[in-house]
Scaffold this motif. Sequence first.
Motif, short mmCIF file in Angstrom:
data_model
loop_
_atom_site.label_atom_id
_atom_site.label_comp_id
_atom_site.label_asym_id
_atom_site.label_seq_id
_atom_site.Cartn_x
_atom_site.Cartn_y
_atom_site.Cartn_z
N SER A 190 0.83 -1.22 0.00
CA SER A 190 0.00 0.00 0.00
C SER A 190 0.85 1.26 0.00
O SER A 190 0.55 2.22 -0.72
N GLN A 191 1.92 1.27 0.79
CA GLN A 191 2.79 2.43 0.82
C GLN A 191 3.45 2.65 -0.54
O GLN A 191 3.49 3.77 -1.06
N ALA A 192 3.95 1.58 -1.13
CA ALA A 192 4.62 1.70 -2.44
C ALA A 192 3.66 2.20 -3.50
O ALA A 192 4.01 3.04 -4.34
N ALA A 193 2.42 1.71 -3.48
CA ALA A 193 1.44 2.10 -4.50
C ALA A 193 1.00 3.55 -4.35
O ALA A 193 0.45 4.12 -5.28
N SER A 194 1.26 4.15 -3.21
CA SER A 194 0.83 5.54 -2.99
C SER A 194 1.89 6.56 -3.37
O SER A 194 1.64 7.76 -3.30
N LEU A 195 3.06 6.13 -3.80
CA LEU A 195 4.17 7.05 -4.01
C LEU A 195 4.35 7.57 -5.43
O LEU A 195 4.89 8.66 -5.62
N GLY A 196 3.95 6.83 -6.43
CA GLY A 196 4.29 7.14 -7.81
C GLY A 196 4.05 8.55 -8.27
O GLY A 196 4.98 9.35 -8.43
N VAL A 197 2.81 8.92 -8.54
CA VAL A 197 2.50 10.24 -9.07
C VAL A 197 2.90 11.35 -8.09
O VAL A 197 3.53 12.33 -8.51
N PRO A 198 2.58 11.25 -6.80
CA PRO A 198 2.98 12.34 -5.90
C PRO A 198 4.49 12.58 -5.88
O PRO A 198 4.94 13.73 -5.94
N TYR A 199 5.27 11.52 -5.80
CA TYR A 199 6.72 11.70 -5.71
C TYR A 199 7.34 12.10 -7.04
O TYR A 199 8.27 12.91 -7.06
N THR A 200 6.86 11.58 -8.15
CA THR A 200 7.43 12.01 -9.43
C THR A 200 7.06 13.47 -9.72
O THR A 200 7.86 14.22 -10.27
N THR A 201 5.87 13.89 -9.31
CA THR A 201 5.47 15.30 -9.48
C THR A 201 6.34 16.20 -8.63
O THR A 201 6.84 17.23 -9.11
#
Length: 168
Positions: free
Chosen positions: A116-127
């Motif tokens: 769940s933590q890993a799936a929540s990081l993509g768009v927010p962190y790349t942005t």
Amino acid sequence: MKALQFSQTGDLSALRYVDLPTPLPAAGEVLVEVRASGLNPSDVKNVLGRFPYTTLPRIPGRDFAGVVVQGPQNLLGKAVWGTGKELGFYNDGAHAAYVKLPADGVALKPESLSFSQAASLGVPYTTAWDALERSGVGRGTRVLVIGAGAVGRAALALARVRGAHVLG
């Protein structure tokens, strides 16, 4: 497989919980059993029709974490995560039991993160990363972040790692 899918845009009521065939990966692709997927504003806007280039019908979902069940031998059984600009727009996304994508579109999930933590990081962190890169944030830079959303929290964390003086 079970999936959320939309065949028209304009309203979130267009989303349907459907049964679809499990995708078959081609050479150079992986099939990931999705254990968690993120929900981003762009996923919602996509269903609402704000991205006219989206091909229909489509499974939304850009961010995911799961386990590789088909693909190159070196990735089989590995816990992975990822995000994609084409997932959910041109290709079916991760709001499904399985997602198919290029093998180079996944990274090994850090053991310290849950699915769940890993799936929540993509768009927010790349942005956030892109904004810090474009702004030249580095050691000694002062950064003010206004807002406590996912991107703001990611910007604070990444700015700290870069050695910036952070105000938020």
